[in-house]
Design a protein around this motif. Sequence first.
Motif, PDB file in Angstrom:
ATOM      1  N   ASN A 116      39.740  32.120  39.417  1.00  0.00           N
ATOM      2  CA  ASN A 116      41.086  31.711  39.022  1.00  0.00           C
ATOM      3  C   ASN A 116      41.821  32.799  38.258  1.00  0.00           C
ATOM      4  OD1 ASN A 116      40.867  29.173  40.146  1.00  0.00           O
ATOM      5  ND2 ASN A 116      39.883  28.343  38.309  1.00  0.00           N
ATOM      6  N   GLY A 117      41.221  33.934  38.100  1.00  0.00           N
ATOM      7  CA  GLY A 117      41.840  35.001  37.322  1.00  0.00           C
ATOM      8  C   GLY A 117      42.255  36.164  38.195  1.00  0.00           C
ATOM      9  N   LEU A 118      41.955  37.342  37.708  1.00  0.00           N
ATOM     10  CA  LEU A 118      42.354  38.568  38.379  1.00  0.00           C
ATOM     11  C   LEU A 118      41.679  38.734  39.731  1.00  0.00           C
ATOM     12  CD1 LEU A 118      44.201  40.914  37.715  1.00  0.00           C
ATOM     13  CD2 LEU A 118      42.240  42.118  36.771  1.00  0.00           C
ATOM     14  N   LEU A 119      40.417  38.373  39.827  1.00  0.00           N
ATOM     15  CA  LEU A 119      39.705  38.491  41.099  1.00  0.00           C
ATOM     16  C   LEU A 119      40.313  37.571  42.160  1.00  0.00           C
ATOM     17  CD1 LEU A 119      37.308  39.687  42.656  1.00  0.00           C
ATOM     18  CD2 LEU A 119      35.973  37.731  41.879  1.00  0.00           C
ATOM     19  N   GLY A 120      40.665  36.378  41.786  1.00  0.00           N
ATOM     20  CA  GLY A 120      41.304  35.458  42.727  1.00  0.00           C
ATOM     21  C   GLY A 120      42.648  35.976  43.200  1.00  0.00           C
ATOM     22  N   TYR A 121      43.395  36.561  42.298  1.00  0.00           N
ATOM     23  CA  TYR A 121      44.685  37.155  42.659  1.00  0.00           C
ATOM     24  C   TYR A 121      44.497  38.289  43.661  1.00  0.00           C
ATOM     25  CZ  TYR A 121      48.988  39.841  42.202  1.00  0.00           C
ATOM     26  OH  TYR A 121      50.128  40.533  42.464  1.00  0.00           O
ATOM     27  N   LEU A 122      43.528  39.155  43.407  1.00  0.00           N
ATOM     28  CA  LEU A 122      43.289  40.276  44.315  1.00  0.00           C
ATOM     29  C   LEU A 122      42.803  39.803  45.678  1.00  0.00           C
ATOM     30  CD1 LEU A 122      41.689  42.891  41.916  1.00  0.00           C
ATOM     31  CD2 LEU A 122      43.984  42.890  42.890  1.00  0.00           C
ATOM     32  N   VAL A 123      41.955  38.791  45.704  1.00  0.00           N
ATOM     33  CA  VAL A 123      41.492  38.240  46.979  1.00  0.00           C
ATOM     34  C   VAL A 123      42.662  37.661  47.772  1.00  0.00           C
ATOM     35  CG1 VAL A 123      40.113  36.385  47.997  1.00  0.00           C
ATOM     36  CG2 VAL A 123      39.124  37.826  46.231  1.00  0.00           C
ATOM     37  N   MET A 159      36.247  36.466  27.428  1.00  0.00           N
ATOM     38  CA  MET A 159      37.321  36.823  28.327  1.00  0.00           C
ATOM     39  C   MET A 159      37.970  35.597  28.949  1.00  0.00           C
ATOM     40  SD  MET A 159      37.613  40.174  29.758  1.00  0.00           S
ATOM     41  CE  MET A 159      37.042  41.705  29.160  1.00  0.00           C
ATOM     42  N   ASN A 160      37.315  34.467  28.809  1.00  0.00           N
ATOM     43  CA  ASN A 160      37.915  33.209  29.219  1.00  0.00           C
ATOM     44  C   ASN A 160      38.213  33.160  30.717  1.00  0.00           C
ATOM     45  OD1 ASN A 160      38.399  30.735  28.343  1.00  0.00           O
ATOM     46  ND2 ASN A 160      40.412  31.127  27.444  1.00  0.00           N
TER      47      ASN A 160
END
Length: 66
Positions: free
Chosen positions: A8-15, A1-2
């Motif tokens: 730095n991915g989806l979790l960071g965006y949601l946070v 999934m890289n």
Amino acid sequence: MNGLFGINGLLGYLVAVVLVVALAIIFGVLAVTTQSANVQNQYKIENYQDIKSNSIDNKDFFQNVQ
């Protein structure tokens, strides 16, 4: 999934989105409570002829009525 669900991915965006929304709500509530606390707070201006357009001494002309 890289690193899709990494910080730095989806979790960071949601946070980041949750943090910005929470700060907006907190500051909005603080603004409303400050305004409602001072809505009946009246001030009296004395010697309004002596008030200068840009001076730190202007605070001496405003007096709290309460």
